[in-house]
Design a protein around this motif. Structure first.
Motif, PDB file in Angstrom:
ATOM      1  N   LYS A 158       0.837  -1.192   0.000  1.00  0.00           N
ATOM      2  CA  LYS A 158       0.000   0.000   0.000  1.00  0.00           C
ATOM      3  C   LYS A 158       0.877   1.248   0.000  1.00  0.00           C
ATOM      4  N   ALA A 159       1.934   1.212   0.816  1.00  0.00           N
ATOM      5  CA  ALA A 159       2.812   2.376   0.903  1.00  0.00           C
ATOM      6  C   ALA A 159       3.407   2.717  -0.455  1.00  0.00           C
ATOM      7  N   LEU A 160       3.690   1.682  -1.243  1.00  0.00           N
ATOM      8  CA  LEU A 160       4.270   1.947  -2.563  1.00  0.00           C
ATOM      9  C   LEU A 160       3.250   2.570  -3.509  1.00  0.00           C
ATOM     10  N   ARG A 161       1.981   2.263  -3.292  1.00  0.00           N
ATOM     11  CA  ARG A 161       0.994   2.685  -4.271  1.00  0.00           C
ATOM     12  C   ARG A 161       0.211   3.918  -3.882  1.00  0.00           C
ATOM     13  N   VAL A 162       0.264   4.280  -2.604  1.00  0.00           N
ATOM     14  CA  VAL A 162      -0.599   5.354  -2.136  1.00  0.00           C
ATOM     15  C   VAL A 162      -0.110   6.691  -2.705  1.00  0.00           C
ATOM     16  N   SER A 163      -1.033   7.628  -2.905  1.00  0.00           N
ATOM     17  CA  SER A 163      -0.576   8.896  -3.490  1.00  0.00           C
ATOM     18  C   SER A 163       0.094   9.718  -2.397  1.00  0.00           C
ATOM     19  N   SER A 164       1.187  10.382  -2.754  1.00  0.00           N
ATOM     20  CA  SER A 164       2.007  10.990  -1.692  1.00  0.00           C
ATOM     21  C   SER A 164       1.256  12.120  -0.995  1.00  0.00           C
ATOM     22  N   THR A 165       0.247  12.672  -1.668  1.00  0.00           N
ATOM     23  CA  THR A 165      -0.492  13.744  -1.011  1.00  0.00           C
ATOM     24  C   THR A 165      -1.295  13.201   0.149  1.00  0.00           C
ATOM     25  N   SER A 166      -1.884  12.004  -0.034  1.00  0.00           N
ATOM     26  CA  SER A 166      -2.686  11.497   1.092  1.00  0.00           C
ATOM     27  C   SER A 166      -1.798  10.806   2.116  1.00  0.00           C
ATOM     28  N   LEU A 167      -0.556  10.531   1.748  1.00  0.00           N
ATOM     29  CA  LEU A 167       0.359   9.888   2.691  1.00  0.00           C
ATOM     30  C   LEU A 167       0.741  10.855   3.802  1.00  0.00           C
ATOM     31  N   THR A 168       0.595  12.156   3.541  1.00  0.00           N
ATOM     32  CA  THR A 168       1.023  13.143   4.542  1.00  0.00           C
ATOM     33  C   THR A 168       0.174  13.093   5.802  1.00  0.00           C
ATOM     34  N   ARG A 169      -0.961  12.346   5.760  1.00  0.00           N
ATOM     35  CA  ARG A 169      -1.783  12.276   6.968  1.00  0.00           C
ATOM     36  C   ARG A 169      -1.079  11.522   8.080  1.00  0.00           C
ATOM     37  N   PHE A 170      -0.144  10.659   7.715  1.00  0.00           N
ATOM     38  CA  PHE A 170       0.551   9.872   8.729  1.00  0.00           C
ATOM     39  C   PHE A 170       2.021  10.266   8.760  1.00  0.00           C
ATOM     40  N   THR A 171       2.612  10.261   9.945  1.00  0.00           N
ATOM     41  CA  THR A 171       4.052  10.491   9.985  1.00  0.00           C
ATOM     42  C   THR A 171       4.759   9.189   9.636  1.00  0.00           C
ATOM     43  N   GLY A 173       7.025   7.659  11.305  1.00  0.00           N
ATOM     44  CA  GLY A 173       7.072   6.794  12.484  1.00  0.00           C
ATOM     45  C   GLY A 173       5.798   5.986  12.634  1.00  0.00           C
ATOM     46  N   GLU A 174       4.657   6.659  12.405  1.00  0.00           N
ATOM     47  CA  GLU A 174       3.376   5.960  12.537  1.00  0.00           C
ATOM     48  C   GLU A 174       3.300   4.794  11.574  1.00  0.00           C
ATOM     49  N   MET A 179       3.616  -1.431  10.874  1.00  0.00           N
ATOM     50  CA  MET A 179       4.241  -2.677  10.464  1.00  0.00           C
ATOM     51  C   MET A 179       4.774  -3.430  11.679  1.00  0.00           C
ATOM     52  N   SER A 180       5.252  -2.705  12.693  1.00  0.00           N
ATOM     53  CA  SER A 180       5.826  -3.415  13.838  1.00  0.00           C
ATOM     54  C   SER A 180       4.789  -3.690  14.917  1.00  0.00           C
ATOM     55  N   THR A 181       4.409  -2.625  15.655  1.00  0.00           N
ATOM     56  CA  THR A 181       3.555  -2.837  16.819  1.00  0.00           C
ATOM     57  C   THR A 181       2.183  -3.372  16.444  1.00  0.00           C
ATOM     58  N   ASP A 182       1.528  -2.676  15.509  1.00  0.00           N
ATOM     59  CA  ASP A 182       0.145  -3.050  15.221  1.00  0.00           C
ATOM     60  C   ASP A 182       0.054  -4.457  14.661  1.00  0.00           C
ATOM     61  N   THR A 183       0.998  -4.811  13.783  1.00  0.00           N
ATOM     62  CA  THR A 183       0.954  -6.158  13.221  1.00  0.00           C
ATOM     63  C   THR A 183       1.154  -7.184  14.325  1.00  0.00           C
ATOM     64  N   SER A 184       2.092  -6.908  15.237  1.00  0.00           N
ATOM     65  CA  SER A 184       2.340  -7.936  16.255  1.00  0.00           C
ATOM     66  C   SER A 184       1.140  -8.058  17.193  1.00  0.00           C
ATOM     67  N   PHE A 922      11.817  -0.634   4.988  1.00  0.00           N
ATOM     68  CA  PHE A 922      10.522   0.023   4.888  1.00  0.00           C
ATOM     69  C   PHE A 922      10.671   1.531   5.052  1.00  0.00           C
ATOM     70  N   SER A 923      11.427   1.959   6.082  1.00  0.00           N
ATOM     71  CA  SER A 923      11.500   3.415   6.281  1.00  0.00           C
ATOM     72  C   SER A 923      12.299   4.044   5.149  1.00  0.00           C
ATOM     73  N   GLU A 924      13.260   3.274   4.606  1.00  0.00           N
ATOM     74  CA  GLU A 924      14.015   3.761   3.461  1.00  0.00           C
ATOM     75  C   GLU A 924      13.081   3.955   2.260  1.00  0.00           C
ATOM     76  N   THR A 925      12.208   2.955   2.054  1.00  0.00           N
ATOM     77  CA  THR A 925      11.257   3.044   0.955  1.00  0.00           C
ATOM     78  C   THR A 925      10.386   4.277   1.114  1.00  0.00           C
ATOM     79  N   LEU A 926       9.912   4.516   2.350  1.00  0.00           N
ATOM     80  CA  LEU A 926       9.030   5.661   2.556  1.00  0.00           C
ATOM     81  C   LEU A 926       9.745   6.957   2.235  1.00  0.00           C
TER      82      LEU A 926
END
Length: 1298
Positions: A158-171, A173-174, A179-184, A922-926
């Motif tokens: 999803k991160a790869l495909r989402v439009s960067s304008t709507s990606l700004t809603r999340f930091t 870190g979030e 990927m880490s906390t919520d998934t676990s 992942f953070s590198e990709t972002l």
């Protein structure tokens, strides 16, 4: 099994299955909504699976992650419930057969065959139960692994495909947290899902069996148990609240610590360690206060938990006796075993519920992220050129913005959202070089983003008629879209791999092209300098490279991709004039000469060769034309006049700067193997030293008393059980003599102890019953003793809980204080060679372990250990023969657990080693999303993510399976013990030796042996893992190099009163093994003299200051201040008596007042006066005066203003000696002159040493000191040096004036 793992758990397969389910769901929704959007061939890959998500633009919002998971893995997961059910039912066979066996031993009539049957039944039940439980865990683990793979890859995709304008809603870190906390959390819920239905089920059956045993009396116990549930809930809520508060304080502390570490050099220069340590300790004190509350509440919880079985069973027996029944051995033991089974579901249910709620929250968070709008290139680009010409890029009447439309009302517009780009007509022909100029923030980068499709083609226009005219023709056309763009972004994005991998970026290596690109991007020399050439690993975000190198590598990557259209966003900014010329000639006008190039830059002198220029201002194209038309306009832009001047002035010293950065980078790369020395992972078990250190941190007396209270608690518990069995034996012996032991006497005062617990009414009824007295006193006596033992037990329990909490908090306090003191006093070299993250890790996660997780686990471990000991004592006391069986089993247990622990430790290490690459990637990709998408590398990145995930899943699978391996072996040991006891009991019974009470006791203990054994191992392993944190903090408290703390001379309060600085034969090296940075430096600066220090990069200019402030200790020679050897003065005194303006301005979060004067020694008037002199008064009054907050690292001020604040600090210190390490880039010419003036006026009578980059700033100093290779090359007045032919100073002047 390994083949099955290959088949089922391969991350890619699982994900494909998951996506096909996703697609089915989506297509269902699509049919409902009748919206069918064709996939764009551009982002959709070759394989079908990646089309799955693209075709979902409209249907997206409707697809629920949960329903997809349910469809993909549901059947397999739910069917495991059958295993669980069978296992649960078999668990109940234990107490029932125990009941029958004790009955058999009490009665003399039953045939032997029955006893043997019961014993076999016990064996079979426990054996089968063990197998089923084991199989269940193994299978559930497999399913959860599959779910984990699916969720992680869905988030990544999803991160790869989402439009960067709507990606700004999340930091960022979030998103990494998803990927880490919520998934676990979701994965943990999968493990506890089956508990949600099986716990109430177990509870119900247990209650029914209790009812069968003691009739209505079980309600007495149940009432008590249920009473505790709301109490527990209240306590749990309080704990949660305090925990939140504690984490808040912890965050503040870690933030302070981060600031402290980032500014460590400056803090040492200013001798502010004490100020920071008081701030950090204040935070820590608040944090510990909350921790204390949490731990004490926890202690109450633990107490209730431990006391519950005893109190409940007492309540049940008393009710039973008071109701007028007689207790028999069978009844008591079966009831005890059942009560034990009741307690577990009661206690774990709150946890299961909590886990479920947490999982729900996490699911919603991930769902929100998955519902963001995707980039829809299909809708964004026109398929053919609007004007029909063969242009490379055409944009007609389009408006773009950064802020998504749908949020207009809901959120205040984002800061970037204010800039809109209106382009009425732009056409770029193939093969041309188009330059874009305009002042900062005019929309140059946005224009490039609009071309790559990162912006929204939006109807957010102030005047709608224009928009209507546009809406029909608002088109963006790019030739050869599939191929993508060569993009070099303004902030170069570098991956954490080798330099070569960075440049190849997934294409295969073509030696000729590679050489050409490296040469064109001026990287050849840099690659020769790097330790391993182009195979050198670049740190995260390219930390080991200088800014210029990063920019050039990013450019080289774009060029190597060999695209048709190049978008270059200011690649010339970070490099000096020569290199910029080279890039322009060899790269932009060389290798790329046949490509279409769009270049944004501030360095207008390079744009004369462009085919056309666009002048952009405020989001509009103001003018297009040839360089000859446009460049004069740019010069005329008022902003640019200074810019250009400063550009010309800057060129030479930027060169100096770039060189400076590069040599720093060189210095760091030479020691590269040193610097990024991997964190030592300690191998093998945790050393005894570490346990000793923790013991001492708790304090020996306290630790011993904790152990003793544990012993008392366990002993009293076992004694109360033994007393019961003794009582019962005596009853059954006397049963023959007295028939009337059925009812109790009027209650004795002691019994009223229990009457509080809701047994009041039965007691009043009993008062009227006439009762025979012989047995009644007896029952009374036994009950009173039993009650008092239980009371003592609960007393010891609470004592232990509180002592333990107190001890561990004390340890946490001691460990933090030691760690902080050590870090504050560490040498600068230590901070240079240790990445900040590593130190922060020690003070955040390792300390959190010591504060919280370690005590929790240690508590469980100790309880398990003592429990096991108590159990062994009771069993051997009841059936001495059992020793024959226990000895070999014990040996077996030790060998199994050692074997397991060794393996599991390494597997866990492997797991965490393979986990971090997933997050880094992942953070590198972002951070590099725009580059990845522009160069069309999304598919490759997705694949890389799956490979990394696969590695990690394998390690996780292995460590889970190892756990099952251990589990089944322990279960078998338990089965052996139970069977042996039953067998021995039957034999003893035949020989008429058996005491049914003791046998029952031994068996009811033995039924819980497996849980204890596995609990012991897992808690011990966990304790060991947590102890690693103590080990790591200890490592820092013992191994860090320290600054010398001794003062040998007492100096006068106004020393140095004249300001005479005298260097005598100073020799100094940064670290042992590196060449000398200062090599026999000799010079004297007289009081009140102004001396400029110049020299090429790496000649040792800044090192002079480091030596003066004793940041590094000298190898030989001395430095005298007013004739006092600085090495004899205490560090804090020395540093606080000198003033320095460091090169990088350091501010910490807090008020302006704190930043200027942390010790709070000055009046407001003085502060205002100083701010006035630094031309900061207005800016600060605007912000809200001296007490306004500055934000992290002074974010609310510009870099130039921060520099001024640092000057203000220096002015406040009234020191006789001032050192200025000039910062070039951050202050414009104007301010710079004001600064120089202020310094001249204020420091007229003081000694000033200035390291200059702009030579014009030191032309009016008294003398100039020219450094070369760590020695003084020349020292004389600037006029004489500049006239002297062949002097170094003259050469430096000439190179600066070109």
């Amino acid at each position: 099994m390994s083949r099955e793992w290959q088949k089922m758990l391969q991350a890619a397969r699982v994900c494909d299955q998951f996506y096909s389910c996703w697609q089915k769901k989506a297509s269902l929704h699509q049919v409902e909504e009748e919206t069918v959007s064709l996939t764009s061939p551009i982002i959709a890959g070759v394989d079908g699976s990646s089309d799955a998500l693209d075709s979902l633009h409209q249907a997206q919002e409707a697809v629920q992650l949960f329903s997809v998971l349910h469809a993909a893995f549901g059947l397999r997961f739910y069917s495991l419930g059958l295993l669980k059910l069978a296992g649960n039912l078999l668990d109940f066979s234990g107490p029932l057969l125990l009941n029958l066996l004790v009955n058999f031993m009490e009665s003399q009539q039953e045939p032997l065959s029955h006893g043997v049957l019961y014993a076999l039944g016990l064996f079979a039940g426990s054996f089968l139960g063990a197998l089923l439980r084991n199989q269940f865990s193994y299978e559930v683990n497999k399913v959860t692994l599959m779910a984990r793979a699916a969720i992680i890859s869905a988030i990544y995709r999803k991160a790869l495909r989402v439009s960067s304008t709507s990606l700004t809603r999340f930091t960022m870190g979030e998103i990494v947290n998803f990927m880490s906390t919520d998934t676990s959390r979701l994965v943990n819920f999968c493990l506890s899902f089956h508990e949600v239905w099986s716990l109430p089920f177990q509870f119900g059956i247990t209650l029914y069996l209790l009812y069968r045993q003691v009739g209505i009396a079980f309600l007495g116990g149940l009432a008590l148990a249920l009473l505790l549930v709301p109490i527990n809930k209240v306590i749990a809520n309080r704990i949660m609240m305090n925990n939140k508060e504690m984490l808040k304080h912890k965050d503040t502390r870690v933030k302070l610590m981060t600031e402290f570490l980032c500014g460590i050099r400056v803090i040492k220069f200013y001798a502010w360690e004490r100020h920071f340590s008081t701030r950090i300790n204040a935070c820590r004190a608040k944090e510990l206060q909350k921790l204390r509350a949490v731990k004490y509440l926890d202690a109450v919880c633990v107490y209730l938990w431990a006391a519950l079985p005893v109190v409940v069973s007492i309540a049940i027996f008393i009710t039973y006796v008071l109701l007028g029944h007689q207790l028999t051995a069978t009844k008591v033991f079966t009831a005890l075993a059942l009560v034990g089974m009741l307690i577990l579901p009661l206690n774990s249910f709150p946890w299961v519920l909590n886990g479920t709620l947490e999982a729900k929250v996490s699911l919603d968070r991930i769902q929100r992220f998955l519902e963001l709008v995707d980039q829809d290139l299909e809708a964004y680009y026109a398929l053919d050129s609007p004007s029909g010409t063969a242009a490379a890029v055409e944009i007609k009447c389009a408006a773009f913005s950064w802020a998504p439309v749908e949020e207009e009302g809901t959120r205040e517009p984002l800061t970037r959202g204010t800039l809109q780009l209106h382009i009425e007509n732009l056409s770029v022909r193939k093969g041309m070089l188009l330059g874009i100029v305009g002042k900062v923030g005019s929309g140059k980068s946005s224009l490039l983003a609009a071309i790559t499709g990162e912006l929204i083609n939006s109807p957010l226009l102030p005047f709608t008629h224009f928009w209507r005219a546009c809406r029909q023709g608002g088109q963006v056309y790019v030739c050869d879209l599939e191929q993508g763009f060569g993009l070099a972004t303004q902030e170069p994005w570098i991956q954490f791999t080798t330099v070569r991998e960075n440049i190849l970026f997934g294409r295969e290596y073509d030696a000729r092209l590679y050489e050409e690109v490296v040469e064109a991007c001026a990287l050849s020399e840099d690659l020769n300098i790097l330790p391993a050439g182009d195979q050198t690993e670049v740190g995260e975000n390219g930390v080991t490279l200088s800014g210029g190198q990063k920019a050039r590598i990013a450019l080289a990557r774009a060029v190597y991709q060999d695209k048709e259209l190049y978008l270059l966003d200011d690649p010339l900014a970070a490099v000096d004039a020569d290199v910029a010329n080279h890039l322009m000639r060899k790269c932009i006008l060389g290798v790329l000469k046949h490509k279409t190039r769009i270049l944004c830059t501030h360095r207008t002198e390079f744009l004369e060769k462009a085919d056309a220029l666009l002048l952009v201002d405020n989001g509009r194209i103001v003018k297009t034309g040839t360089p000859a038309d446009i460049l004069p306009l740019v010069e005329a832009f008022p902003k640019f006049k200074n810019m250009d001047k400063s550009q010309k002035h800057k060129a030479p010293d930027e060169q100096g700067q770039e060189e400076a950065i590069e040599t720093e980078a060189e210095e760091s790369t030479q020691t590269n193997h040193l610097i990024h020395k991997e964190e030592e992972k300690k191998e093998g078990a945790v050393a005894f030293q570490v346990y000793k250190a923790y013991w001492l941190a708790v304090g020996s007396c306290l630790a011993l008393s904790i152990l003793f209270s544990l012993l008392l608690m366990q002993a009293s518990r076992n004694i109360s059980d033994w007393w019961l069995s003794h009582w019962i034996s005596s009853i059954s012996q006397r049963a023959n003599t007295s028939a009337m032991v059925c009812s109790a006497s009027p209650p004795s005062p002691e019994l009223l102890l229990f009457s509080v617990v809701g047994l009041i009414s039965p007691i009043q009824v009993l008062n009227t019953t006439p009762v025979p007295s012989s047995g009644s006193l007896d029952v009374n006596f036994y009950l009173i003793v039993y009650g008092s033992i239980a009371g003592a037990n609960s007393l010891f329990t609470i004592l232990r809980a509180f002592l333990f909490a107190y001890g561990t908090i004390r340890a946490a306090t001691v460990i933090h204080n030691r760690l902080l003191q050590r870090i504050l006093k560490a040498t600068v070299t230590f901070f240079d060679t240790t990445p900040t993250g590593r130190i922060l890790n020690r003070v955040s996660s390792d300390l959190y372990c010591v504060d919280d997780s370690l005590p929790f686990i240690l508590n469980i471990f100790m309880a398990n250990m003592y429990g096991l000991l108590g159990m062994l004592v009771i069993i051997t006391y009841g059936l001495p023969w059992i020793v024959l069986v226990l000895l070999p089993l014990t040996a077996l247990y030790f060998s199994i657990q050692r074997y397991y622990r060794r393996t599991s430790r390494e597997l866990k290490r492997l797991y965490s080693v393979t986990l971090s690459p997933i997050y880094t990637h992942f953070s590198e990709t972002l951070s590099g999303l725009s580059s990845i998408r522009a160069m069309r590398a999304t598919q490759r990145f997705e694949l890389e993510n799956q490979l990394r995930l696969e590695q990690n899943q394998r390690c996780l699978f292995a460590s889970n399976t190892a756990m099952q391996w251990l589990d089944i072996r322990l279960q078998m040991i338990g089965v052996a013990v139970v069977t042996a006891i039953a067998g021995i009991a039957i034999i003893q019974h035949q020989k008429r030796l058996g005491n049914p009470g003791l046998v029952g006791l031994a068996l009811s203990y033995a039924l819980s042996v497996t849980n204890l054994l596995s609990g012991l191992i897992s808690s011990f392993t966990a304790t060991e893992t947590m102890m690693v944190s103590v080990e790591r903090t200890e490592e820092y408290t013992t191994d860090i190099p320290m600054e010398s703390q001794d003062k040998l001379v007492q100096v006068a309060a106004d020393w140095p009163s004249q300001g005479l600085v005298d260097f005598q034969q100073v020799v100094l090296a940064y670290r042992a093994g590196l060449p000398n940075a200062l090599n026999g430096v000799n010079f004297t600066v007289y009081p009140g003299e102004k001396v400029g220090i110049v020299g090429r990069t790496g000649s040792g200019k800044s090192t002079l200051f480091l030596a003066l402030f004793r940041m590094l200790e000298l190898k030989s020679g001395r430095i005298l201040l007013d004739g006092v050897d600085s090495q004899l003065v205490g560090l804090e005194e020395l540093r606080s008596r000198l003033a320095i303006i460091p090169q990088d301005p350091f501010l910490f979060s807090g008020s302006i007042r704190e930043n200027l004067d942390p010790q709070g020694k000055r009046t407001d008037a003085e502060l205002h006066e100083v701010l006035e002199q630094c031309h900061l008064r207005d800016a600060i009054t605007q912000m809200g005066g001296l007490d306004s907050k500055l934000g992290e690292r002074g974010k609310s001020l510009s870099v130039g203003q921060r520099q001024l604040v640092c000057l203000a600090r220096a002015l406040l210190t009234q020191a006789k000696v001032l050192c200025i390490d000039e910062a070039t880039a951050s202050v414009d010419q104007n301010t710079d002159q004001l600064l120089q003036q202020t310094i001249r006026q204020r420091f007229a009578d003081k000694t000033v040493l200035t390291i200059a980059h702009r030579l014009n700033t030191i032309l009016d100093s008294d003398r100039v000191l020219v450094m070369q290779a760590g020695r003084v090359a020349e020292l004389d007045s600037p006029t004489r040096l500049s006239q002297k032919d062949g002097s170094l100073f003259q050469r430096l002047l000439h190179s600066g004036q070109q």
